[in-house]
Design a protein around this motif. Structure first.
Motif, mmCIF file in Angstrom:
data_model
loop_
_atom_site.group_PDB
_atom_site.id
_atom_site.type_symbol
_atom_site.label_atom_id
_atom_site.label_comp_id
_atom_site.label_asym_id
_atom_site.label_seq_id
_atom_site.Cartn_x
_atom_site.Cartn_y
_atom_site.Cartn_z
ATOM 1 N N GLY A 188 0.793 -1.218 0.000
ATOM 2 C CA GLY A 188 0.000 0.000 0.000
ATOM 3 C C GLY A 188 0.822 1.263 0.000
ATOM 4 O O GLY A 188 0.288 2.345 -0.173
ATOM 5 N N ILE A 189 2.126 1.197 0.227
ATOM 6 C CA ILE A 189 2.940 2.396 0.376
ATOM 7 C C ILE A 189 3.066 3.169 -0.921
ATOM 8 O O ILE A 189 3.293 4.367 -0.917
ATOM 9 C CB ILE A 189 4.347 2.000 0.883
ATOM 10 C CG1 ILE A 189 4.226 1.312 2.228
ATOM 11 C CG2 ILE A 189 5.249 3.200 0.998
ATOM 12 C CD1 ILE A 189 5.529 0.775 2.740
ATOM 13 N N GLY A 198 0.973 3.398 1.719
ATOM 14 C CA GLY A 198 1.102 2.698 2.987
ATOM 15 C C GLY A 198 0.908 3.543 4.213
ATOM 16 O O GLY A 198 0.321 4.594 4.170
ATOM 17 N N ALA A 199 1.399 3.048 5.327
ATOM 18 C CA ALA A 199 1.146 3.666 6.619
ATOM 19 C C ALA A 199 2.317 4.548 7.049
ATOM 20 O O ALA A 199 3.375 4.546 6.451
ATOM 21 C CB ALA A 199 0.910 2.577 7.660
ATOM 22 N N HIS A 200 2.126 5.286 8.124
ATOM 23 C CA HIS A 200 3.103 6.237 8.643
ATOM 24 C C HIS A 200 4.063 5.552 9.608
ATOM 25 O O HIS A 200 3.678 4.654 10.347
ATOM 26 C CB HIS A 200 2.319 7.345 9.364
ATOM 27 C CG HIS A 200 3.148 8.503 9.781
ATOM 28 N ND1 HIS A 200 3.996 8.468 10.847
ATOM 29 C CD2 HIS A 200 3.226 9.758 9.267
ATOM 30 C CE1 HIS A 200 4.571 9.646 11.002
ATOM 31 N NE2 HIS A 200 4.129 10.441 10.058
ATOM 32 N N LEU A 224 -4.868 -0.877 3.894
ATOM 33 C CA LEU A 224 -4.587 0.484 3.442
ATOM 34 C C LEU A 224 -4.328 0.535 1.941
ATOM 35 O O LEU A 224 -4.574 1.549 1.295
ATOM 36 C CB LEU A 224 -3.362 1.053 4.188
ATOM 37 C CG LEU A 224 -3.608 1.557 5.605
ATOM 38 C CD1 LEU A 224 -2.294 1.931 6.242
ATOM 39 C CD2 LEU A 224 -4.552 2.745 5.592
ATOM 40 N N GLY A 225 -3.808 -0.542 1.375
ATOM 41 C CA GLY A 225 -3.513 -0.560 -0.045
ATOM 42 C C GLY A 225 -4.585 -1.222 -0.886
ATOM 43 O O GLY A 225 -4.388 -1.413 -2.083
ATOM 44 N N LEU A 241 -8.599 7.497 6.298
ATOM 45 C CA LEU A 241 -7.514 6.554 6.036
ATOM 46 C C LEU A 241 -6.854 6.798 4.685
ATOM 47 O O LEU A 241 -5.622 6.755 4.569
ATOM 48 C CB LEU A 241 -8.047 5.120 6.112
ATOM 49 C CG LEU A 241 -8.386 4.610 7.509
ATOM 50 C CD1 LEU A 241 -9.167 3.305 7.436
ATOM 51 C CD2 LEU A 241 -7.130 4.434 8.336
ATOM 52 N N ARG A 245 -3.049 7.854 4.166
ATOM 53 C CA ARG A 245 -2.208 6.954 3.373
ATOM 54 C C ARG A 245 -1.521 7.695 2.231
ATOM 55 O O ARG A 245 -0.301 7.661 2.087
ATOM 56 C CB ARG A 245 -3.080 5.834 2.805
ATOM 57 C CG ARG A 245 -2.369 4.846 1.917
ATOM 58 C CD ARG A 245 -3.374 4.021 1.137
ATOM 59 N NE ARG A 245 -4.021 4.813 0.084
ATOM 60 C CZ ARG A 245 -4.957 4.338 -0.748
ATOM 61 N NH1 ARG A 245 -5.384 3.095 -0.602
ATOM 62 N NH2 ARG A 245 -5.476 5.104 -1.677
ATOM 63 N N ASP A 246 -2.299 8.376 1.421
ATOM 64 C CA ASP A 246 -1.742 9.039 0.236
ATOM 65 C C ASP A 246 -0.881 10.236 0.609
ATOM 66 O O ASP A 246 0.130 10.514 -0.036
ATOM 67 C CB ASP A 246 -2.869 9.475 -0.692
ATOM 68 C CG ASP A 246 -3.638 8.299 -1.274
ATOM 69 O OD1 ASP A 246 -3.147 7.154 -1.135
ATOM 70 O OD2 ASP A 246 -4.711 8.522 -1.848
#
Length: 324
Positions: A188-189, A198-200, A224-225, A241, A245-246
């Protein structure tokens, strides 16, 4: 997520340092009720109980360390002196005595030989903090520090989202059915690069450090992806979310941060999960077009000294610096 040990622990342990003020506030409430000032007494009771309940609920929340007790202590600091100034003779004697006991308790805490109880930073901690602050100030642009966000503000840099807020946001994601954390969920990143986002890093830190405290399993970051799975969530949850994410992927790919400071215990996970937002167009780490590269050498002379007295262990931070 609720931390069960604080359901009663807040009332039996956390309140002890401010117990004289709490007792004094209760005495003042009783005195005003007996004097026919019920409305005034109820207002003071609402103020005091509001502070205590706020501290209690914050303590129950994952990430609610000892600093959240300040709400209740602030309420007690207001109501205690008000009660001490009440008219009944018995309270005019008891009130100052309880205040004196409170000052003795507060004066004794910093003298405790136990550093966690004293809650005062050691010389080594101050030195490590000043070294990290000097490094952040020396950077030409903003710096992402997942675990030490207060340093960016002290350095005059843009502050990021608090880790606990990010953890709460990620708690909207579905749980993995097998109860394991999905470390393969980094596809998802790359949404901002035309793939998935992706996530932080702070979220990963909080999740990894808090996983043993979650009895029902872990969060499925792979969602998330997966826009199809996100589409099945409530609209507000999905919007939050996707924006998170973006946005995070975009700022990394655009090199808006001059550096990213990571604590040692989360660095490897961060670099794997965000690999495609850290490497260059060729998608390979360690090549000339990498967007971020690890700063050689140690960032601090004594990195573990940065560990806070309350909360997670920082270990030894290092920096990923943007390549221009």
């Amino acid at each position: 997520q609720i931390v069960g040990e604080h359901k009663l622990g807040f009332w039996t342990a956390d309140l002890l340092p401010m117990l004289p003020l709490v007792v004094l506030a209760l005495a003042g409430f009783v005195a005003r009720c007996r004097a026919g000032e019920a409305r005034h007494a109820l207002f003071l009771a609402a103020t005091g109980s509001g502070g205590l309940v706020t501290s209690w609920l914050s303590r129950l929340h994952v990430g609610g360390f000892d600093n959240v007790i300040q709400y209740g202590f602030a309420a007690a600091c207001v109501l205690g002196p008000v009660a001490a100034a009440a008219q009944p003779r018995w309270l005019r004697l008891v009130g100052p005595a309880l205040l004196a006991v409170q000052f003795i308790v507060l004066g004794a805490i910093p003298l405790s030989p136990h550093p966690r109880r004293a809650a005062l930073p050691s010389p080594a901690h101050r030195s490590a903090h000043e070294q990290l602050l000097a490094y952040v100030k020396a950077q030409p642009g903003d710096v992402l520090i997942p675990a030490h966000g207060g340093i960016t503000a002290a350095a005059g840099k843009a502050a990021g989202a608090h880790g606990q807020a990010i953890f709460d946001l990620l708690s909207l994601l579905p749980m993995l059915p097998n109860g394991f954390f999905d470390l393969q969920a980094h596809g998802g990143i790359t949404a901002a690069a035309g793939k998935a986002a992706g996530a932080h890093g702070q979220a990963i830190f909080d999740l990894l450090s808090l996983l043993p405290m979650l009895p029902n399993g872990f969060f499925d970051l792979q969602a998330l992806g997966d826009d199809a799975r996100l589409a099945r969530m409530p609209a507000r949850c999905r919007t939050a979310l996707v924006s998170f994410r973006d946005g995070v992927a975009r700022v990394l790919l655009e090199q808006r941060y001059s550096a990213i400071v990571l604590d040692d215990q989360i660095g490897a996970a961060f670099e794997v999960l965000f690999a495609l937002a850290l490497v260059g167009p060729d998608g390979l780490p360690g090549t000339a077009d990498d967007l971020y590269r690890r700063r050689p050498g140690r960032l601090l002379r004594d990195g573990p000294a940065l560990d806070p007295l309350i909360g997670f262990e920082a270990d030894d931070p290092y920096a990923l610096e943007a390549r221009r």
